[in-house]
Structures are given as structure tokens and as C-alpha cells.
Scaffold this motif. Structure first.
Motif, PDB file in Angstrom:
ATOM      1  N   PRO A 148       0.815  -1.229   0.000  1.00 25.59           N
ATOM      2  CA  PRO A 148       0.000   0.000   0.000  1.00 25.59           C
ATOM      3  C   PRO A 148       0.840   1.266   0.000  1.00 25.59           C
ATOM      4  N   PHE A 149       1.990   1.218   0.647  1.00 21.67           N
ATOM      5  CA  PHE A 149       2.902   2.372   0.672  1.00 21.67           C
ATOM      6  C   PHE A 149       3.317   2.748  -0.750  1.00 21.67           C
ATOM      7  N   LEU A 150       3.694   1.747  -1.549  1.00 24.95           N
ATOM      8  CA  LEU A 150       4.121   2.007  -2.928  1.00 24.95           C
ATOM      9  C   LEU A 150       2.951   2.491  -3.776  1.00 24.95           C
ATOM     10  N   TRP A 151       1.787   1.873  -3.586  1.00 25.01           N
ATOM     11  CA  TRP A 151       0.611   2.265  -4.366  1.00 25.01           C
ATOM     12  C   TRP A 151       0.206   3.703  -4.072  1.00 25.01           C
ATOM     13  N   CYS A 152       0.180   4.072  -2.785  1.00 22.41           N
ATOM     14  CA  CYS A 152      -0.251   5.426  -2.404  1.00 22.41           C
ATOM     15  C   CYS A 152       0.711   6.478  -2.941  1.00 22.41           C
ATOM     16  N   PHE A 153       2.010   6.199  -2.871  1.00 21.57           N
ATOM     17  CA  PHE A 153       2.975   7.178  -3.382  1.00 21.57           C
ATOM     18  C   PHE A 153       2.923   7.249  -4.906  1.00 21.57           C
ATOM     19  N   ARG A 154       2.631   6.135  -5.556  1.00 19.70           N
ATOM     20  CA  ARG A 154       2.470   6.157  -7.017  1.00 19.70           C
ATOM     21  C   ARG A 154       1.328   7.082  -7.414  1.00 19.70           C
ATOM     22  N   ASP A 155       0.185   6.980  -6.726  1.00 25.13           N
ATOM     23  CA  ASP A 155      -0.978   7.799  -7.089  1.00 25.13           C
ATOM     24  C   ASP A 155      -0.806   9.246  -6.642  1.00 25.13           C
ATOM     25  N   PRO A 202     -10.895   3.553  -9.440  1.00 20.08           N
ATOM     26  CA  PRO A 202     -10.661   2.099  -9.302  1.00 20.08           C
ATOM     27  C   PRO A 202      -9.480   1.769  -8.398  1.00 20.08           C
ATOM     28  N   LYS A 203      -8.495   2.657  -8.334  1.00 24.40           N
ATOM     29  CA  LYS A 203      -7.338   2.417  -7.463  1.00 24.40           C
ATOM     30  C   LYS A 203      -7.746   2.421  -5.990  1.00 24.40           C
ATOM     31  N   LEU A 207      -7.212  -0.454  -3.216  1.00 25.02           N
ATOM     32  CA  LEU A 207      -6.579  -0.168  -1.924  1.00 25.02           C
ATOM     33  C   LEU A 207      -7.449  -0.689  -0.780  1.00 25.02           C
ATOM     34  N   ASN A 208      -8.759  -0.528  -0.899  1.00 24.11           N
ATOM     35  CA  ASN A 208      -9.666  -1.042   0.133  1.00 24.11           C
ATOM     36  C   ASN A 208      -9.589  -2.565   0.228  1.00 24.11           C
ATOM     37  N   GLN A 209      -9.504  -3.214  -0.931  1.00 27.27           N
ATOM     38  CA  GLN A 209      -9.405  -4.677  -0.919  1.00 27.27           C
ATOM     39  C   GLN A 209      -8.088  -5.130  -0.290  1.00 27.27           C
ATOM     40  N   LEU A 210      -7.025  -4.369  -0.552  1.00 16.43           N
ATOM     41  CA  LEU A 210      -5.701  -4.762  -0.079  1.00 16.43           C
ATOM     42  C   LEU A 210      -5.496  -4.487   1.407  1.00 16.43           C
ATOM     43  N   LEU A 211      -6.013  -3.347   1.896  1.00 17.40           N
ATOM     44  CA  LEU A 211      -5.682  -2.909   3.255  1.00 17.40           C
ATOM     45  C   LEU A 211      -6.901  -2.819   4.175  1.00 17.40           C
ATOM     46  N   THR A 212      -7.950  -2.127   3.733  1.00 14.74           N
ATOM     47  CA  THR A 212      -9.096  -1.882   4.618  1.00 14.74           C
ATOM     48  C   THR A 212      -9.743  -3.175   5.082  1.00 14.74           C
ATOM     49  N   ASP A 213      -9.884  -4.132   4.184  1.00 14.60           N
ATOM     50  CA  ASP A 213     -10.551  -5.398   4.523  1.00 14.60           C
ATOM     51  C   ASP A 213      -9.555  -6.504   4.873  1.00 14.60           C
ATOM     52  N   ASN A 214      -8.294  -6.150   5.037  1.00 16.39           N
ATOM     53  CA  ASN A 214      -7.261  -7.132   5.349  1.00 16.39           C
ATOM     54  C   ASN A 214      -7.366  -7.543   6.820  1.00 16.39           C
ATOM     55  N   GLN A 215      -7.492  -8.841   7.071  1.00 15.24           N
ATOM     56  CA  GLN A 215      -7.726  -9.313   8.436  1.00 15.24           C
ATOM     57  C   GLN A 215      -6.535  -9.047   9.358  1.00 15.24           C
ATOM     58  N   VAL A 216      -5.318  -9.106   8.815  1.00 16.88           N
ATOM     59  CA  VAL A 216      -4.145  -8.808   9.636  1.00 16.88           C
ATOM     60  C   VAL A 216      -4.155  -7.335  10.041  1.00 16.88           C
TER      61      VAL A 216
END
Length: 400
Positions: A148-155, A202-203, A207-216
Motif C-alpha cells: 500500500p505504501f508504494l501504491w499510495c505514493f504512485r498515485d 478504481p485504485k 486499496l480497500n481490498q488490499l488494506l481496509t478489509d485485510n484481516q491482519v
């Protein structure tokens, strides 16, 4: 004769007593000031019993910028580049608040052209999205999620490119001036901005699928660092910190400044969906939801700027700029909803000079950070890092 401050002496005695009262089994650990998870040069002194944090003592002042004193030795227009250096991750919002205060003191706030007001809101909301992307991306890496860090900085890079195109600078913009703007938006800016919105929606889903709903991620943030609403209010918290505790308090709606009364958007609040209201997950989720609302605001600004407020050859964004900025003698406080909360400026003017007698800035990060000892009693050291990351402060406006 040495003049001492009684309040400082009292605080120093309290601090020394805390350290002296630590039992033999306790450890005193330092986190920072040069530590990646402190999000800037902040030193946290921990009194711990093994892995359990008994007390957190924040030490600030490593990034003192002397903003108030700079503002008292320069004219109002000359001070705007220094406002950019408070919350340097959302500079447009800083200069917007400062400029609004000067315009109101001058009595020219009603004369600002609508196109200028909508451009101000547009760039401020783009900057808010960029700031929240840093908050979310760095929070992910605090917890251990690198992607997510890389994705957020990319956008965020797309937004930085657009704001650089408009102002000529990547972070410290000096774009919003008293009475107008440095320059009109470049030709084609609105189209490129709309392309970004369509690309970015769509990004956010990804991001929500990757982080917000991540059980860890949920396990590390839900029910951690719960901030009750009454505590948040008593400490003067604002912005996502306050709204995550369940209160719909957004100065864009409360004060209805600039073009915001004409724009439709919601105010996200914490609902305790994964744990308790006001926990770390809620603070994270409020920022995610605010990005979506900022995208709505950006789209509405673009609609107006491309239709009834579209550019004309004779439009001059500097037309209403006063030749001399000398407000009447008064004390005045102005505030706006910055990316991190209520950003305010208090002015004292004598009615004779372009240089204010006194300027005091109110940075939201200072109050938001002050609640950290309250949130961190009895937590694990690993949870303390999650709490610090959820506050999303920037030391530039803590130390000023």
C-alpha cells in the motif's frame, strides 16, 4: 536576574517525578527522534514494564521553524511561503486559511471572483487527497504492509505533478495569494485533472481490498488506541481524529467558507465497524472515506470551471489583489479545515503597517499529538506504533 516560567518549572518537576518514580523493574526506552515510525523528528520517552507501556512522554521542538516570528517581521504577502512550511504535506490548505483571514480583515473577501474561489477549493482538495495518501501509505508500512505504501505514493505522484504544473513547485506552492492566485490554471489542467479522477477511483477500490478489509490489518488496528469523544473534545482534537470518535464536525460545513456552501459532500465519521468507535481502524477509515468525498468535490469544481466559470482571455486572477495590505486595527481569528484538522491563525494589527503586530498559528497536529499519552497507557509497544501512525501528525505545524 534569571526570569523563569512557573508553568515550565512545574511541568519539569512533574516530568522528573515520573522518571524518578519508575520502579526498579521498569525500563525507560527512547523511540526517536530519528525513527521511521515516529513520522518526523519526534522523541517518545517510554516507561515500560516489559512489553507493556506504562507512560509515554513526547518531546517536541526538534523542527522549530519560528513561523510566528517570521510572520511578525514580513508583510502578509511575503508570509505566504512560510505558511506552506507548516503542514508541508498539505500546503495549499495552509495558505488558503491565512489568505482568507487577511482578506476578511481587509474587507475584500466578498469581492474574490468565483473562478478564483473554485480553483482554490480544487487545489486544496487535491492536496488533501495527497496528504491522506501519505497518511494511509505510511500507516500501512508501520503495520508491516509494504505494497500500500508504494501504491499510495504512485498515485500521489499524479497529484504532485498537477500541482507543480499549476504553481511551479512540487510541495511548497505559494499559489494562493491575498486577493487572488499566483496564476490561472494552465490550459488543459481541468481535462488532465478529470482524467486523474477517472484513473484514481478504481485504485481506491483496490486499496480497500488490499488494506481496509485485510484481516491482519484489522487485527492490528481494531480496538487499539480507542479515543472516547469526550476525551477528544477536551484535548482539542480536530479533523479525522475527532470525526473518527463519532462527531460530525467539519469546518467546511460549520463555517461554510470559500465555495464549500455550493458544493455537495458528506462528512465521514467513525462507526466502530471493526471494533470500538474511535479506534485506530476508525481513524484510518475516516481518511479513506474523506478521499472519496474529496474526489466528489474535485469533480464538482471541474464541472463549474469548465462551464459557467470557464476561462476567458480577459480573466486576471490578480485583479483583486490590493496594492497595499493594511487591515484596520483589530484582533482576528480565522480557521479552516486542513488535512489534519482545524488550522487557525490569530492576527493582531495596528491599522498602520503592512506587517502584523502579532501572529499566532494554531496547528491541529499539536493538539492531536497531545492526546497520545492518554491513548497509550497499558498498551503493547507494537500497539503504540499503530497509535502514533493513526494520529497522522506533521512536526512542521507542531513546533511551528
Amino acid at each position: 536576574m534569571v526570569i523563569t516560567n512557573p508553568k515550565y518549572e512545574e511541568a519539569l518537576l512533574r516530568y522528573n517525578k515520573k522518571i524518578a518514580d519508575a520502579s526498579v523493574e521498569d525500563m525507560i526506552l527512547n523511540v526517536g527522534p530519528q525513527h521511521p515510525s515516529t513520522h518526523g523528528v519526534l522523541r517518545l520517552e517510554l516507561i515500560t514494564d516489559g512489553e507493556i507501556v506504562k507512560e509515554v512522554i513526547p518531546h517536541i521542538g526538534y523542527l522549530h521553524r519560528c513561523f510566528d516570528k517570521h510572520a511578525e517581521s514580513l508583510t502578509y504577502q511575503q508570509t505566504i511561503p512560510f505558511t506552506d512550511r507548516l503542514d508541508y504535506l498539505a500546503s495549499m490548505n495552509n495558505s488558503h486559511a491565512f489568505v482568507m483571514g487577511v482578506e476578511r480583515m481587509m474587507g475584500i473577501d466578498k469581492d474574490i471572483p468565483k473562478r478564483v474561489e473554485y480553483i482554490r477549493v480544487l487545489v486544496c482538495e487535491l492536496n488533501r487527497i495527497a496528504s491522506h495518501l501519505i497518511a494511509i501509505g505510511t500507516y500501512g508500512i508501520d503495520i508491516g504492509a509494504f505494497t500500500p505504501f508504494l501504491w499510495c505514493f504512485r498515485d500521489r505522484e499524479h497529484i504532485m505533478g498537477m500541482l507543480e504544473w499549476a504553481s511551479g513547485s512540487r510541495m511548497l506552492y505559494n499559489y494562493i495569494w491575498v486577493g487572488g492566485l499566483f496564476y490561472d490554471l494552465p490550459v488543459g489542467f481541468e481535462e488532465r485533472c478529470r482524467d486523474f479522477v477517472e484513473y484514481f477511483k478504481p485504485k481506491m477500490v483496490e486499496l480497500n481490498q488490499l488494506l481496509t478489509d485485510n484481516q491482519v490489518f484489522i487485527s492490528r488496528t481494531a480496538n487499539v488506541g480507542v479515543l472516547p469523544l469526550d476525551v477528544a473534545i477536551n484535548y482539542g482534537c480536530s479533523g479525522p481524529m475527532l470525526r473518527a470518535s463519532g462527531l460530525k464536525w467539519d469546518l467546511r460545513r460549520i463555517d461554510n467558507y470559500s465555495a464549500y456552501p455550493e458544493i455537495d459532500f458528506e462528512i465521514p465519521i467513525g462507526k466502530g465497524l471493526m471494533g470500538k468507535v474511535g479506534d485506530c481502524w476508525d481513524r484510518y477509515k475516516v481518511r479513506v472515506d474523506e478521499i472519496e468525498q474529496s474526489l466528489r468535490i474535485v469533480e464538482q469544481c471541474l464541472d463549474r470551471l469548465q462551464k459557467e466559470l470557464k476561462r476567458t482571455p480577459d480573466f486576471d486572477p490578480r485583479a483583486k489583489m490590493p496594492r497595499k495590505t493594511i487591515p484596520k486595527a483589530q484582533d482576528y481569528y480565522v480557521r479552516c479545515e486542513g488535512a489534519k484538522g482545524e488550522l487557525g491563525f490569530y492576527f493582531m494589527t495596528d491599522g498602520k503597517s503592512e506587517i502584523p503586530t502579532r501572529v499566532k498559528s494554531r496547528g491541529p497536529s499539536f493538539n492531536n499529538l497531545s492526546v497520545l499519552p492518554e491513548l497509550s497507557k497499558g498498551v503493547l509497544i507494537a500497539d503504540l506504533i499503530a497509535i502514533v501512525g493513526s494520529i497522522d501528525f506533521v512536526l512542521g505545524e507542531v513546533d511551528r
